[in-house]
Design an enzyme around this catalytic site. Structure first.
Site, mmCIF file in Angstrom:
data_model
loop_
_atom_site.group_PDB
_atom_site.id
_atom_site.type_symbol
_atom_site.label_atom_id
_atom_site.label_comp_id
_atom_site.label_asym_id
_atom_site.label_seq_id
_atom_site.Cartn_x
_atom_site.Cartn_y
_atom_site.Cartn_z
ATOM 1 C CG HIS A 32 -9.611 4.942 10.351
ATOM 2 N ND1 HIS A 32 -10.567 4.716 9.390
ATOM 3 C CD2 HIS A 32 -10.282 5.018 11.522
ATOM 4 C CE1 HIS A 32 -11.756 4.642 9.972
ATOM 5 N NE2 HIS A 32 -11.602 4.841 11.268
ATOM 6 N NE ARG A 73 -3.923 0.113 1.735
ATOM 7 C CZ ARG A 73 -4.642 0.361 2.843
ATOM 8 N NH1 ARG A 73 -4.676 -0.539 3.806
ATOM 9 N NH2 ARG A 73 -5.284 1.495 2.997
#
Ligand code: BV8
Ligand code: ZN
Length: 241
Positions: free
Chosen positions: A115, A65
């Site tokens: 987050h 990612r």
């Protein structure tokens, strides 16, 4: 021409973004991949249990990612929010569920990653060593980095079952906003999906907008839903009168 989101000169704006705002930058959303992130289920790569069971797999997932996010660039939706912030100054607050850095790279400053952040790492034991910026890729067991205390370093990400970051600040900003704009989030993940309800509970004067191509799970809570891809419709929605 898409619907306009009118913002008064003294009005405070709370923006919440989700994976959808980064979709046009080429970063896959959680839903579009049928709940799989590049072939991995959430509970294999994005929970504390997953980390305990297989830290190497978790670091391979977040390294992939990191690599994807490094190759992505902000899209017109990210830029439109940075322009809105330059117009509103301190009356603008951006809370993102996203862990990529595209908002920062578009120029957003008054921003909170509830987050966590893809390009930061921290001690798995929270021994007191600070969270630090980290663009490295860790793709095998032998390269999993260690903290000064000897514990492993982990991605600075809020996994499912962990407490979101900045909730006090978020609640404070929800309590004082006049307008809430939610962009590109399916409304399945809590507590973020409840923010629009918390805002509406304050009174009918709070206006809430959703921007995205599909109705979110919490669509009924919004004053207005503006259907469209954020990169295409947001610049027009936010254009000054
Ligand atoms: C917590 C980091 C307690 C990881 C993420 C039952 C009921 C309620 C809650 C729960 C429950 N069971 C369990 C829970 C708690 C759980 C939860 O909500 N689970 C869900 C699955 C039911 N939540 C938690 O564990 C949270 N912690 O609750 O702690 C607490 C509560 C309050 C106060 C203190 C303590 C922690 C959750 C955080 C998990 N980590 N991210 C990582 O990224 O690797 S969540 C992760 O998935 C994202 O950050 C994001 O939040 C979520 C994906 O959601 P979206 O962003 O909405 O993306 P999605 O793919 O779903 O949707 C994309 C949308 O974009 C779609 O609507 C699509 O139409 C739209 N779109 C597509 N293209 C475009 C577009 N929009 C605009 N333009 C486009 N071009
Ligand atoms: Zn440590």
């Amino acid at each position: 021409m898409s619907a306009k989101i009118d913002i008064g000169a003294e009005e405070r704006v709370f923006v919440l973004t989700g994976a959808g705002i980064s979709a046009e930058s080429g970063l896959p959303t959680f839903r579009d991949s049928n709940g799989l992130w590049s072939g991995h289920r959430v509970d294999e790569v994005a929970t504390p249990e997953a980390w305990k069971k297989n830290p190497e797999l978790v670091w391979r997932f977040y390294s992939m990612r990191r690599r994807e996010a490094m190759q992505a660039v902000p899209n017109p939706a990210h830029h439109a929010l940075a322009v809105l912030e330059s117009r509103l100054g301190q009356n603008f607050f951006l809370c993102t569920q996203n862990v990529d850095d595209l908002h920062e790279r578009a120029g957003s400053r008054n921003l909170l990653h509830m987050h966590g952040e893809l390009f930061s790492s921290r001690c798995e034991d929270d021994c007191g060593e600070p969270v630090f910026p980290d663009q490295n890729l860790y793709e095998s067991e032998s390269v999993i980095p260690r903290c000064k205390c000897g514990a492993r370093l982990r991605p600075h990400i809020v996994w499912f079952g962990e407490c979101p970051l900045g909730m006090d600040r978020i609640m404070h900003e929800i309590d004082r906003c006049h307008v809430m704009i939610v962009i590109g989030t399916s409304g399945n993940v809590h507590p973020a999906a409840s923010f629009v309800h918390w805002a509406r509970q304050r009174g009918p004067w709070v206006r809430t907008y959703y921007v995205g191509p599909e109705l979110p799970a919490n669509a009924a809570a919004f004053t207005e839903v503006i259907q469209g891809r954020a990169g295409e419709v947001l610049p027009d929605c936010l254009r000054e009168k």
